[in-house]
Design a protein around this motif. Structure first.
Motif, short mmCIF file in Angstrom:
data_model
loop_
_atom_site.label_atom_id
_atom_site.label_comp_id
_atom_site.label_asym_id
_atom_site.label_seq_id
_atom_site.Cartn_x
_atom_site.Cartn_y
_atom_site.Cartn_z
N ARG A 1 5.50 16.11 -12.18
CA ARG A 1 6.33 17.10 -11.91
C ARG A 1 6.98 16.63 -10.77
NH1 ARG A 1 2.30 20.77 -13.68
NH2 ARG A 1 1.94 20.94 -11.40
N GLN A 2 6.50 16.43 -9.70
CA GLN A 2 7.18 16.00 -8.46
C GLN A 2 8.19 15.06 -8.51
OE1 GLN A 2 3.65 15.53 -5.98
NE2 GLN A 2 3.78 17.85 -5.31
N LEU A 3 7.70 14.01 -9.54
CA LEU A 3 8.93 12.73 -9.56
C LEU A 3 9.76 13.06 -10.64
CD1 LEU A 3 6.24 9.84 -9.28
CD2 LEU A 3 8.29 10.34 -7.71
N ARG A 4 9.72 13.79 -11.61
CA ARG A 4 10.64 14.12 -12.37
C ARG A 4 12.12 14.30 -12.44
NH1 ARG A 4 7.89 17.85 -16.48
NH2 ARG A 4 6.88 15.79 -17.33
N ASN A 5 12.52 14.69 -11.29
CA ASN A 5 14.06 14.70 -10.83
C ASN A 5 14.33 13.65 -9.79
OD1 ASN A 5 14.42 17.10 -12.43
ND2 ASN A 5 13.43 18.27 -10.74
N ALA A 6 13.61 12.61 -9.66
CA ALA A 6 13.91 11.37 -8.65
C ALA A 6 14.86 10.72 -9.26
CB ALA A 6 12.52 10.92 -8.45
N ALA A 7 14.96 10.40 -10.27
CA ALA A 7 16.04 9.58 -11.22
C ALA A 7 16.46 9.93 -12.22
CB ALA A 7 15.70 8.07 -10.93
N GLY B 1 0.87 -1.24 0.06
CA GLY B 1 -0.03 0.08 -0.08
C GLY B 1 0.82 1.18 0.04
N SER B 2 1.94 1.28 -0.01
CA SER B 2 3.11 2.45 -0.16
C SER B 2 2.96 3.22 -1.33
CB SER B 2 4.25 1.95 0.12
OG SER B 2 4.68 1.26 1.10
N GLY B 3 2.23 2.74 -2.61
CA GLY B 3 2.29 3.58 -3.80
C GLY B 3 3.18 3.14 -4.79
N VAL B 4 3.90 1.94 -4.77
CA VAL B 4 5.09 1.77 -5.75
C VAL B 4 4.81 1.61 -7.10
CG1 VAL B 4 6.94 0.06 -6.22
CG2 VAL B 4 6.14 0.16 -3.75
N THR B 5 3.56 0.85 -7.38
CA THR B 5 3.23 0.76 -9.06
C THR B 5 2.64 2.09 -9.26
OG1 THR B 5 2.29 -1.40 -8.59
CG2 THR B 5 1.39 -0.12 -10.55
N THR B 6 2.14 3.08 -8.79
CA THR B 6 1.56 4.36 -9.08
C THR B 6 2.81 5.34 -9.43
OG1 THR B 6 -0.31 4.15 -8.09
CG2 THR B 6 0.30 6.21 -8.45
N VAL B 7 3.83 5.14 -8.26
CA VAL B 7 5.11 5.89 -8.49
C VAL B 7 6.03 5.34 -9.66
CG1 VAL B 7 7.54 6.49 -7.50
CG2 VAL B 7 5.33 6.65 -6.17
N ALA B 8 6.08 4.22 -9.86
CA ALA B 8 6.81 3.35 -11.06
C ALA B 8 6.34 4.04 -12.40
CB ALA B 8 6.96 2.02 -10.98
N ALA B 9 4.79 4.05 -12.50
CA ALA B 9 4.20 4.21 -13.56
C ALA B 9 4.60 5.90 -14.09
CB ALA B 9 2.61 4.10 -13.59
N ALA B 10 4.12 6.61 -12.93
CA ALA B 10 4.39 8.10 -12.81
C ALA B 10 6.14 8.47 -13.61
CB ALA B 10 4.23 8.73 -11.75
N LEU B 11 6.71 7.63 -12.90
CA LEU B 11 8.19 7.88 -13.34
C LEU B 11 8.65 7.43 -14.75
CD1 LEU B 11 10.29 6.49 -10.45
CD2 LEU B 11 10.35 8.72 -11.04
N ALA B 12 7.97 6.36 -15.26
CA ALA B 12 8.03 6.15 -16.55
C ALA B 12 7.30 7.23 -17.64
CB ALA B 12 7.36 4.77 -16.83
N LEU B 13 6.27 7.72 -17.16
CA LEU B 13 5.51 8.67 -17.81
C LEU B 13 6.22 10.06 -17.91
CD1 LEU B 13 1.92 7.51 -16.97
CD2 LEU B 13 2.91 7.40 -19.16
N SER B 14 7.06 10.32 -16.73
CA SER B 14 7.69 11.65 -16.67
C SER B 14 8.75 11.74 -17.58
CB SER B 14 8.16 11.83 -15.28
OG SER B 14 9.13 11.17 -14.87
N ARG B 15 9.40 10.80 -18.12
CA ARG B 15 10.47 10.71 -18.99
C ARG B 15 10.30 11.30 -20.43
NH1 ARG B 15 14.14 6.88 -16.44
NH2 ARG B 15 13.73 7.24 -14.29
N ARG B 16 11.32 11.82 -20.84
CA ARG B 16 10.99 12.62 -22.14
C ARG B 16 11.98 11.72 -23.32
NH1 ARG B 16 11.78 17.48 -18.60
NH2 ARG B 16 9.93 18.75 -18.38
N ARG B 17 12.06 10.56 -23.22
CA ARG B 17 12.66 9.91 -23.83
C ARG B 17 12.07 8.37 -23.85
NH1 ARG B 17 15.84 11.40 -19.65
NH2 ARG B 17 16.68 9.82 -18.20
N PRO B 18 12.52 7.42 -24.68
CA PRO B 18 11.76 6.12 -24.62
C PRO B 18 12.24 5.38 -23.28
CG PRO B 18 12.80 6.28 -26.69
CD PRO B 18 13.35 7.49 -26.03
#
Length: 208
Positions: A202-208, A11-28
């Motif tokens: 936006r909040q996740l864009r600089n996470a990795a 219930g920590s939100g791992v799937t949502t964060v992972a998906a948002a990280l993938a969607l935040s990338r500006r490359r494949p």
């Protein structure tokens, strides 16, 4: 760049964060689901096609993993699974080599608990996704896996702050995602791709 996302407590939100990280990338980017929830959460559902579960139970070579990929949006693809894959399976090394050979950014949704050691070894960045919960923090401290950074899913009214989390885990908080009921509604309705709030990305864009 291989980014490994995992949680110490359900219930920590791992799937949502992972998906948002993938969607935040500006490359494949490839979202690799090891826990079985990503396709449903982002609204792709189960099309009956082959998944990682089938690959694990076959003798297919590592270069066939990307044949499982489904288009998500733009340059984002998902390699799905239907359930959490047994951590004791003997093909984790093959999958890790396949992920390293993809040639695009890879975001791995490893679900709850220590990620497979082969993925810990190849990850450029290992991110622990956690809520400011004492029980989750205690479980993370006891985990055999050590993150490079922490994504804090902040909730109003909690006593623990980012500095507390960072000090307890010995890793920096690289992103704070504000709790937003819109995110839960988007995931619950299987519309995370189209309705995930822009602020979350936006909040996740600089996470990795």
């Amino acid at each position: 760049m291989i980014t490994l996302c995992w949680g110490a407590k359900g219930g920590s939100g791992v799937t949502t964060v992972a998906a948002a990280l993938a969607l935040s990338r500006r490359r494949p980017t490839v979202l690799l689901d090891l826990d079985g929830d990503a396709a449903l959460a982002i609204g792709l559902g189960d099309d009956g096609g082959p998944t990682l579960d089938d690959w694990f139970e076959s003798d297919a070579s590592a270069d066939r993993v990307m044949r499982l990929a489904r288009h998500v949006r733009g340059d984002v693809q998902l390699v799905p699974s239907r359930r959490r894959i047994d951590r004791a399976h003997g093909r984790w090394g093959d999958l890790a080599r396949a992920a390293a050979a993809i040639g695009h950014d890879v975001v791995v949704d490893a679900g709850t608990g220590p990620p497979p050691s082969t993925f810990q070894a190849i990850a450029d960045v290992s991110l622990l996704v956690i809520r400011p919960c004492y029980l989750a923090l205690t479980r993370a401290q006891r985990s055999s896996a050590r993150p490079h950074g922490v994504v804090l899913v902040d909730e109003p009214g909690r006593a623990l702050r980012p500095d507390d989390i960072s000090a307890a885990l010995g890793a920096p908080v690289v992103a704070v995602v504000s709790y937003d009921p819109k995110i839960a509604r988007a995931v619950d309705s299987g519309l995370a791709v189209s309705r995930l709030p822009a602020t979350c990305i936006r909040q996740l864009r600089n996470a990795a």
